[in-house]
Structure formats: structure tokens, C-alpha cells
Motif scaffolding. Structure first.
Motif, mmCIF file in Angstrom:
data_model
loop_
_atom_site.group_PDB
_atom_site.id
_atom_site.type_symbol
_atom_site.label_atom_id
_atom_site.label_comp_id
_atom_site.label_asym_id
_atom_site.label_seq_id
_atom_site.Cartn_x
_atom_site.Cartn_y
_atom_site.Cartn_z
ATOM 1 N N PHE A 145 33.232 23.803 -7.567
ATOM 2 C CA PHE A 145 32.672 24.636 -8.639
ATOM 3 C C PHE A 145 31.145 24.606 -8.567
ATOM 4 O O PHE A 145 30.469 25.597 -8.824
ATOM 5 N N ASP A 146 30.603 23.462 -8.226
ATOM 6 C CA ASP A 146 29.155 23.332 -8.131
ATOM 7 C C ASP A 146 28.604 24.214 -7.016
ATOM 8 O O ASP A 146 27.568 24.851 -7.160
ATOM 9 N N ARG A 147 29.338 24.280 -5.903
ATOM 10 C CA ARG A 147 28.851 25.079 -4.770
ATOM 11 C C ARG A 147 29.072 26.563 -5.009
ATOM 12 O O ARG A 147 28.312 27.391 -4.527
ATOM 13 N N ASP A 148 30.097 26.937 -5.743
ATOM 14 C CA ASP A 148 30.482 28.345 -5.850
ATOM 15 C C ASP A 148 31.113 28.640 -7.212
ATOM 16 O O ASP A 148 32.338 28.723 -7.346
ATOM 17 N N PRO A 149 30.284 28.820 -8.242
ATOM 18 C CA PRO A 149 30.841 29.095 -9.579
ATOM 19 C C PRO A 149 31.672 30.375 -9.634
ATOM 20 O O PRO A 149 32.686 30.422 -10.324
ATOM 21 N N TRP A 150 31.258 31.412 -8.902
ATOM 22 C CA TRP A 150 32.047 32.651 -8.873
ATOM 23 C C TRP A 150 33.468 32.353 -8.401
ATOM 24 O O TRP A 150 34.453 32.806 -8.993
ATOM 25 N N PRO A 166 26.614 21.100 -15.299
ATOM 26 C CA PRO A 166 27.275 22.393 -15.503
ATOM 27 C C PRO A 166 28.611 22.499 -14.784
ATOM 28 O O PRO A 166 29.585 22.997 -15.364
ATOM 29 N N LEU A 213 32.049 23.580 -16.454
ATOM 30 C CA LEU A 213 32.727 24.807 -16.025
ATOM 31 C C LEU A 213 34.161 24.494 -15.611
ATOM 32 O O LEU A 213 35.095 25.217 -15.965
#
Lengths: 342, 342
Positions: free
Chosen positions: B98-103, B160, B164
Motif C-alpha cells: 500500500f505504501d508503494r502503490d496506494p492506487w 498513512p 489506508l
């Protein structure tokens, strides 16, 4: 990222876009931006709901530009955000709409915001003000007392749509934080409490107490209160939020989330009684009714106060309009609208 | 919806699909489903990461069918879910991804689940088991003591990506509730605590303590502990979760979310010491190091216990494998893998 000294974006002589600009809060924010001397205010809105009527009075101003756009279409946002200094992002599905269409709510509230952040980065928009909500504290059991910025999210006991809405705002706030951390995007998150004021509509669960009470009294009926009337609502006047949006742009603050609530909470019984009094029918006393379990109404059952002290510290904002004065303005607007329509 | 008497889906003689079936928990769940007499087990996975290796030993079984599919493509899910009795849905982005790629995280964890629910409805799949996480209690300040199913979500103070991830699981749970309420979809949500066991990988923030400690000791180095070592982790053995997934299908329960955690929490210092002991190097004492603020590590700072009593009540499940035995199995598997690779 190297830290800038200040994230202030003075509204005077600036170009600012309001996403969801044809909404209740949006139209009031556009007025406030114009009064503070913005050179251009772009209203970006899909013009669903009452959009056209809400901004009809603004269209004559040469500084106002209306873009009918969709925040789910990144190319439209990229085109609309060129050359902007700041954005106030208000577009969202609220709880009642989330209940009808969870796909739409998740797309607009989360992917829509991600698109706004992408557009800010691509077009170097200096600052974003993101409208979050006190729904980040949840509507479940245990929401009571003072709600401050680090109060956790209470989900247990709340309907799915209310939790989805609150969780979508939590995610939105974190995406702003993430954009700040990774790309230095300046932003302020404002956690609105329940909004009310001129151009009030029927789409917000909590504000239904005001408009439905007013309608009942106009028909000569007693207004209804769900439960025993002791449940707390903490409203904020729309004009106060319009000021908060502008002050969040203009303040040096960045990477912060603060509550923006009205002067004090009211109970639902107090609220309904106040509306009856202001409508000239204090004799129409509230009737207490049992909640309808098939309908989504936000019944926290608790008594709480949304504390706005951190907003004073971060952006210098305090609410100015109390519930009696705000309601007086809302009801006067409704009476005038009904007269015009009739 | 009319209430059915029982939402039980016995695994014996059933067709069950495991989404994310080539993962750590997925591969163990497929084994458990086969041992309980499923007539067909579909492994639906995009085969990223170590997927192929994790399921190589299962491919010879004629009851196993592998579908390389993407949960973001509804048409693929619709085709794969025809004729199924139950689904165990595990596919997700965890905190580090999630940290590397929130999308990607938002799409997979939320829209992916929505697609799974659409496919369940279209193909009348009787029951869904959805893997949630104790991340729904957050990793912020105030996460301490007993974490039970109505503990609120603590976000303040957490990175974050962790918020998330947790919020995406909260939303997933609510989408299940919403599908139950609107369409009568039977489901059980299991809130996994940190998983460990055979086929352990390097992608889970908390389990890094095990594999990185083991690697350090193999190199003859002292293992590192972040902070003072008093921070709590509550692990659960992968085989216990495989049983939980099957028991959730087989139980009459529906529309419920329960914790599935191991027998007891450990502190990070206890964990690292235990790994050193089981590796035959109790002399290599842990070295306490300061956290690296640029890296996402889930440091709640608190001491907590994830209570799994509700799982016993709802689906009859309790963990069986304690930390020492589970670690022994994990380390034996790692040693065998390294030997085979060498």
C-alpha cells in the motif's frame, strides 16, 4: 522534500477552483473567494442535483468560470487545473447516497480525490483544501464527550453506509498525507460537522431535521423527533465553512487535519423546538417517534461536542454564526424560495 | 430478505474457490479444503510474487484447478465463479505494498472485493469468507489492552499506508454487510492477526521479525529489534487460519466479523529470542536499534492482546498451534528450502 517556509496561498489575486462548486458549501465558498479578491474562481461540478440553481446568481460575474466536469475523468481535471493557485475539494457522496450506490461513493470519495491529487501534482497547484467530516469519528457506540482530532473511528453499531462514508473520508485524509510526504503537496483537511444554511437541500441525513421540521410546520403538523430527543447534533453554518475554506488556503499551515464545527451542539429536541419557534409556531410541539430500522438515519445515541480549538491554532478560524441566527437565515431563504416558486 | 435457517456450506463434496489461493494463507487453505473432501478447489490468483512455487505441490491433485485471473476484471471472476458453493477471498495489498502503490491497494482491496461480491450474487455463490485484519483496530496511539470486535479504529500516530490498509479492510467488511442486507449474501469476516508459517515470505511488515532474525542468525549476526523490545505482536499460525477459513464456511453463522488470532501475544524481544533459540544460537542476543523514520514498520508502541473468544462462539474455532511449535515448523521449512535451493 525540502520544507518551504509557508504554505500560505492568499486568495487575493489568485486563481482558485472549487470542486463541487455548485453545492451548498461550494456556492457559499465561491462567494467568499470572490469577496476576498480572487481573480478567477472556477466552479468544477458535474451539475447533478440543484447545481444550476445554486450558482445562477454567480454566473454574471466575469471572474467566475463554470466547468461541467467529472472528477473520475483525470483528463478533464488536468485541463481544468492548469494555472491554478489553489483548490477547494468538496465533491463527495454523503451517507444517504452511499447507501444507494456504494460503488459510486467509493469511486467519487476515494478515486476522485486521488485524481485531484494527481492533477495538483501535474499542474503544480500550490495548496489543496480537502473537505473531510466528523464522520471520521464514526457513528457507532462510544461516540460521546469531546471529539478531538485524534479520537478513534467508532464503527460498531452504525449502518454500513455511515461507516463506508466515514472510512472513505479517513482514506481521503491519508491520501493527502501521503501526497505531502511523497511529493510535498501542501494541503489542509477540514473535518466539517453537519452543514446547514441558505440553499439547504434534502440529501444530508442530519440536516433533514431542519428542513423536514420546517415543512411539517408549514403544513400545520407537529414536527417529528426520532427517539427521545436527547441525541446530539453539532451543526456548522455554511458561511462559517466558506470562511474556513478560504482561511485554510491563506494560512501558512500544511499537512494538518482540524475540526470545523459550529459554536455548540444542540439536541434534536432543542433543534426542532427552535425551528418551530422561528417559524412562528411554538405551539406545535415535537412528537417523539421510534426509529424506522429500514431507513438510514444517523442515530449515534450519544451526547458529544466536536471541539474546534485546533482549527483556531492551525488556521485562525472560529465559528461566528450561532444556531439561532443561522437557522433564521436558512428559514428566511426557504420562505423566499417558496414565495418565488409560488 | 427471508432468513435461511443456516448458512452452513459443508466443504465435503463442495466446490470452493480460494482467491489469492497461491499465497501463504491461500496454499494452506487449499490443502485444508482438499483434506476435508472438497470435490473441486479453484485457485484464483494473479500468480504474482511466489505464487507458482507455493502451489507446485498441489497441481498434481485432479481436484485442483488453477485460474490465473485478476479480481479487477469482473468478467474473469464471473467465468471462474460459475457453479461454486463457496469462496474464500484472501487477495489484498498489505501495508508495505500500500505504501508503494496506494492506487493499487485501493483498487484491489475495495473494488476487487466489490467485484467478488457482484460475482457471488450473479452466480448465487452461497457463502463468502472474507479475510480482514486486526488492522481494523489501527496502529495508532491508544491501541492497547484487549482488542475485541467492537474496539474502534485508532489512526492518529500511524503512517498513512497502515491507516489506508486498515480503512480498506473496514470498508471491505461493510461492503459484505451491505451485500447481506440488500441481497441476503451469506458471509463471515475473519480478522486475521499477523500470519506466519511454512512458505513465509518477506512482504508482511510484522513477520519480517521472524525471517530477518533467522537470516541474521544464519549469517552469525546478532538479530535486531526496533525500539526497546517491549512492543507486542500477536501472531497466528497459517494452519490455524486454514482451519478457520474452512470452519467459517461450514458454520451456520453469517453476517458476523470475528478475530482469529494465535494463542497469545509475544513481545518482539521474546520473539527474536525464541527464533535464536530454535535456530540453535541462543548466544546471539538481540540488539536494540532505533526505528528508521523513513521506513514503514508497524510500531504501535503498545501492549495488546487480540481476543478470539467471539470466533469460538460464532464458528467454533480456536487456535491450536503455539508460537514455539509454529516457529519450529516455519524454520524447518526454511532450512529445507535453503537446502533444496543450494
Amino acid at each position: 522534500m525540502a520544507r518551504k517556509e509557508s504554505a500560505a496561498v492568499p486568495v487575493k489575486d489568485s486563481k482558485v477552483m472549487v470542486i463541487g462548486g455548485a453545492s451548498l458549501v461550494g456556492s457559499a465558498t465561491v462567494e467568499e473567494l470572490l469577496s476576498r479578491g480572487a481573480t478567477q474562481v472556477v466552479i468544477y461540478d458535474n451539475l447533478s442535483f440543484d447545481g444550476e440553481a445554486n450558482i445562477a446568481h454567480l454566473k454574471g460575474d466575469p471572474r467566475v468560470k463554470v466547468v461541467q466536469g467529472d472528477i473520475l475523468k483525470l483528463h478533464q481535471l488536468l485541463a481544468a487545473t492548469e494555472g491554478l493557485d489553489g483548490i477547494v475539494h468538496l465533491a463527495a457522496f454523503m451517507t444517504l447516497n452511499f447507501d444507494r450506490d456504494p460503488w459510486g461513493g467509493i469511486d467519487v470519495n476515494i478515486r476522485g480525490l486521488q485524481n485531484v491529487l494527481e492533477a495538483c501534482r501535474a499542474n503544480r497547484v500550490k495548496k489543496l483544501v480537502f473537505a473531510s467530516s466528523n464522520a471520521v469519528y464514526g457513528y457507532g457506540h462510544g461516540v460521546k464527550g469531546d471529539l478531538v482530532e485524534d479520537t478513534p473511528f467508532h464503527a460498531a453499531g452504525a449502518p454500513p453506509a455511515a461507516i463506508l462514508y466515514g472510512a472513505s473520508k479517513i482514506m481521503g485524509e491519508q491520501l493527502c498525507r501521503d501526497a505531502h510526504r511523497k511529493h510535498g503537496q501542501d494541503y489542509v483537511v477540514l473535518r466539517y460537522s453537519t452543514v446547514y444554511g441558505e440553499r439547504q437541500h434534502y440529501r444530508a441525513a442530519n440536516a433533514l431535521y431542519i428542513v423536514e421540521t420546517h415543512d411539517a410546520i408549514k403544513r400545520g403538523e407537529r414536527p417529528k423527533v426520532i427517539g427521545d430527543g436527547s441525541e446530539t447534533k453539532h451543526f456548522v453554518y455554511v458561511g462559517d465553512l466558506a470562511r474556513a475554506n478560504c482561511m485554510a488556503l491563506e494560512a501558512p499551515a500544511t499537512d494538518v487535519a482540524v475540526n470545523t464545527s459550529g459554536p455548540a451542539p444542540v439536541t434534536t429536541l432543542e433543534l426542532v423546538t427552535l425551528v418551530a419557534e422561528l417559524t412562528g409556531r411554538p405551539d406545535l410541539k415535537a412528537e417523539l417517534v421510534q426509529p424506522d430500522p429500514t431507513k438510514v438515519r444517523l442515530t449515534s445515541g450519544g451526547a458529544f461536542t466536536i471541539v474546534h480549538k485546533a482549527a483556531k491554532d492551525a488556521i485562525g478560524w472560529e465559528p461566528q454564526v450561532d444556531m439561532r441566527e443561522g437557522l433564521r437565515r436558512l428559514l428566511a431563504w426557504r420562505d423566499a424560495s417558496l414565495t418565488n416558486a409560488g
